[in-house]
Design a protein around this motif. Structure first.
Motif, PDB file in Angstrom:
ATOM      1  N   ASP A  29      22.582 -53.219  13.078  1.00  0.00           N
ATOM      2  CA  ASP A  29      21.848 -52.610  11.962  1.00  0.00           C
ATOM      3  C   ASP A  29      22.749 -51.719  11.109  1.00  0.00           C
ATOM      4  O   ASP A  29      22.502 -51.527   9.930  1.00  0.00           O
ATOM      5  N   ASP A  30      23.804 -51.173  11.735  1.00  0.00           N
ATOM      6  CA  ASP A  30      24.702 -50.289  11.012  1.00  0.00           C
ATOM      7  C   ASP A  30      25.287 -50.958   9.777  1.00  0.00           C
ATOM      8  O   ASP A  30      25.458 -50.315   8.754  1.00  0.00           O
ATOM      9  N   HIS A  31      25.602 -52.231   9.889  1.00  0.00           N
ATOM     10  CA  HIS A  31      26.247 -52.916   8.766  1.00  0.00           C
ATOM     11  C   HIS A  31      25.380 -52.851   7.511  1.00  0.00           C
ATOM     12  O   HIS A  31      25.887 -52.608   6.429  1.00  0.00           O
ATOM     13  N   GLY A  32      24.082 -53.083   7.689  1.00  0.00           N
ATOM     14  CA  GLY A  32      23.169 -53.027   6.549  1.00  0.00           C
ATOM     15  C   GLY A  32      23.137 -51.636   5.935  1.00  0.00           C
ATOM     16  O   GLY A  32      23.196 -51.476   4.708  1.00  0.00           O
ATOM     17  N   ALA A  33      23.089 -50.622   6.805  1.00  0.00           N
ATOM     18  CA  ALA A  33      23.059 -49.240   6.311  1.00  0.00           C
ATOM     19  C   ALA A  33      24.359 -48.909   5.581  1.00  0.00           C
ATOM     20  O   ALA A  33      24.355 -48.236   4.545  1.00  0.00           O
ATOM     21  N   ALA A  45      31.893 -45.648   3.534  1.00  0.00           N
ATOM     22  CA  ALA A  45      31.091 -46.699   4.171  1.00  0.00           C
ATOM     23  C   ALA A  45      31.860 -48.018   4.174  1.00  0.00           C
ATOM     24  O   ALA A  45      31.844 -48.767   5.157  1.00  0.00           O
ATOM     25  N   LEU A  46      32.560 -48.289   3.068  1.00  0.00           N
ATOM     26  CA  LEU A  46      33.365 -49.510   3.019  1.00  0.00           C
ATOM     27  C   LEU A  46      34.489 -49.430   4.050  1.00  0.00           C
ATOM     28  O   LEU A  46      34.786 -50.410   4.738  1.00  0.00           O
ATOM     29  N   GLN A  47      35.071 -48.241   4.159  1.00  0.00           N
ATOM     30  CA  GLN A  47      36.150 -48.059   5.135  1.00  0.00           C
ATOM     31  C   GLN A  47      35.631 -48.270   6.563  1.00  0.00           C
ATOM     32  O   GLN A  47      36.322 -48.841   7.404  1.00  0.00           O
ATOM     33  N   GLN A  48      34.404 -47.831   6.808  1.00  0.00           N
ATOM     34  CA  GLN A  48      33.833 -48.048   8.144  1.00  0.00           C
ATOM     35  C   GLN A  48      33.598 -49.528   8.411  1.00  0.00           C
ATOM     36  O   GLN A  48      33.838 -50.011   9.517  1.00  0.00           O
ATOM     37  N   LEU A  49      33.122 -50.241   7.393  1.00  0.00           N
ATOM     38  CA  LEU A  49      32.945 -51.691   7.560  1.00  0.00           C
ATOM     39  C   LEU A  49      34.289 -52.353   7.851  1.00  0.00           C
ATOM     40  O   LEU A  49      34.396 -53.256   8.679  1.00  0.00           O
ATOM     41  N   TYR A  50      35.315 -51.878   7.142  1.00  0.00           N
ATOM     42  CA  TYR A  50      36.661 -52.425   7.338  1.00  0.00           C
ATOM     43  C   TYR A  50      37.139 -52.147   8.758  1.00  0.00           C
ATOM     44  O   TYR A  50      37.688 -53.030   9.428  1.00  0.00           O
ATOM     45  N   ALA A  51      36.899 -50.915   9.227  1.00  0.00           N
ATOM     46  CA  ALA A  51      37.324 -50.563  10.587  1.00  0.00           C
ATOM     47  C   ALA A  51      36.555 -51.384  11.626  1.00  0.00           C
ATOM     48  O   ALA A  51      37.114 -51.832  12.621  1.00  0.00           O
ATOM     49  N   LEU A  52      35.274 -51.608  11.358  1.00  0.00           N
ATOM     50  CA  LEU A  52      34.441 -52.346  12.311  1.00  0.00           C
ATOM     51  C   LEU A  52      34.795 -53.829  12.351  1.00  0.00           C
ATOM     52  O   LEU A  52      34.837 -54.437  13.416  1.00  0.00           O
TER      53      LEU A  52
END
Lengths: 208, 251
Positions: A29-33, A45-52
């Protein structure tokens, strides 16, 4: 042992496995948020998606394009796209994770399909080659992919012959075109096309 | 049924499902993929069917081993976002008055076309022609090439030709050349046997070239920038990956 999430929410105890989703139950669910935060202009938030997902996305794209440098170019474009189009993400129509993987995968597929013009042979030659291959080919009972245990489609995939599963995954994972699959499987092109079409129909039937 | 006259006719439920499955699986060719991407804009059933297949198949991407990105990749993404924002926030008067402003507006407008199909790139090229050849610029220009990343998502350079023998290569974005590497500029017309080198290019610098030793520039002529060793390609053809590519449009 207890894990504390980024927002201070405590998750119940989970067994640590290779699967990041099991490690962090809210990961899906985190990805959507995070995408919604991107749409609000939050670069973190983009950086977190990149890290994930950066390394998993790069793995998927590199497998399709077969070149590390080009794969990084595509991941660059994918993240710029994700940033620019985050406002079009609609959580009611699918998960954020699925969305970002499809952005990157389709960029990679467009690249390989545009770069490699499909080699075509005339119908007569194709028929002759197909007939030769059909006679020579032995049934391949081995799975080329370790597919079991990944998703809800497992039950339906299990109903297909290994050869047909191989066709699907050479397409989905390797990014192979019909002719490339036919070569890899040593099967006639027409057979491979028909198998894939029927396999997709069988999977839909199984799910309904 | 006729594939020619009815190629964009509405799809039946079965056809929609088949096309969606093959699109997500990746087996369609370039032309079929473009067709799906155009249909997608106005076909909710196709959108739904593609979404369903993406959701079913995505978990199986976990079969692929992850590959750690280089340390350069994230800063590079940030630089692109920065240059987009800089282009967006440039004062409107500046943009209209100065060629540099025009170029950055062009850059911004092209970035809006990110991720769209090749058809959109042609539209973007038309747009580029309008902006880049306004009266303040070179009124006699006859050819234009927008060099984009191989995925057609980002413009990096523009080639303008005031005559079929005189061309200039102008940067419209930032590009960082890795240490020990260089960008090499190539061209090839449809009926040439291979590309011809036009020399090395410094990122961020405009380069003027005369094509004295080559046939005159023609419509649809291919231009590309490849990443080579810093002394250029050791062969008489590109050996490194394409960074930017585009074809000449006669104006």
């Amino acid at each position: 042992m207890r894990f504390t999430g980024p927002s201070g929410v405590r998750f119940k105890e989970v067994r640590v496995t290779d699967d990041a989703a099991a490690f962090n139950p809210s990961a899906a669910d985190d990805h959507g948020a995070l995408l919604e935060a991107c749409a609000r202009g939050e670069r973190q938030a983009l950086q977190q998606l990149y890290a994930l997902e950066g390394s998993r996305l790069l793995g998927v794209v590199a497998r399709i394009v077969g070149d590390r440098g080009i794969a990084e170019d595509i991941i660059h474009d994918a993240f710029v796209n994700i940033w620019n189009k985050a406002h079009t993400f609609d959580a009611t129509r699918g998960s954020g994770k699925t969305w970002i993987f499809s952005v990157a995968r389709h960029l990679a597929l467009n690249h390989v399909r545009t770069r490699h013009r499909e080699v075509t042979v005339d119908d007569e030659t194709a028929d002759r080659l197909d007939a030769e291959r059909a006679q020579e080919a032995e049934t391949d009972m081995q799975d080329h992919f370790d597919w079991l245990g990944h998703g809800d489609l497992d039950r339906c995939l299990a109903q297909l012959a290994p050869e047909r599963r191989n066709c699907l995954f050479h397409a989905y994972v390797d990014g192979f075109s019909h002719p490339e699959i036919a070569t890899r499987m040593d099967r006639p092109l027409g057979t491979v096309k028909a198998w894939i079409k029927r396999s997709l129909a069988a999977l839909r039937e199984c799910l309904s | 049924m006729s594939n020619h006259s009815a190629s964009r006719s509405p799809l039946g439920p079965e056809e929609t499902e088949d096309l969606a499955g093959e699109y997500v699986l990746g087996t369609l060719n370039a032309e079929q993929r473009r067709d799906v991407e155009r249909r997608l804009l106005e076909d909710p059933q196709l959108q739904q069917a593609i979404g369903d297949w993406e959701r079913r198949l995505q978990p199986y991407t976990a079969m692929v081993e992850p590959v750690a990105p280089s340390n350069r990749l994230w800063p590079r993404i940030l630089r692109t976002l920065d240059s987009q924002e800089a282009a967006q926030s440039a004062p409107a008067d500046d943009r209209a008055a100065h060629p540099a402003g025009l170029l950055s507006r062009l850059w911004h407008d092209l970035t809006l076309w990110r991720g769209l199909s090749f058809a959109s790139i042609l539209i973007a090229t038309g747009l580029a022609a309008m902006l880049a050849f306004s009266p303040a610029q070179a009124p006699s220009s006859r050819y234009l090439v927008v060099l984009m990343t191989p995925q057609h998502t980002q413009a990096g350079w523009i080639v303008q030709a005031s005559s079929p023998r005189q061309i200039s290569l102008k940067p419209v974005g930032t590009f960082e050349v890795p240490p020990g590497k260089a960008l090499e500029f190539w061209t090839k017309a449809d009926d040439w046997s291979g590309p011809v080198s036009l020399g090395l290019v410094e990122p961020g610098e405009t380069k003027q070239l005369s094509l004295d030793d080559l046939p005159p520039l023609e419509d649809n002529q291919l231009f590309e920038l490849t990443l080579e060793d810093d002394t250029g390609s050791p062969l008489d053809r590109p050996t490194g990956p394409i960074q930017f590519i585009g074809r000449a449009v006669e104006l």
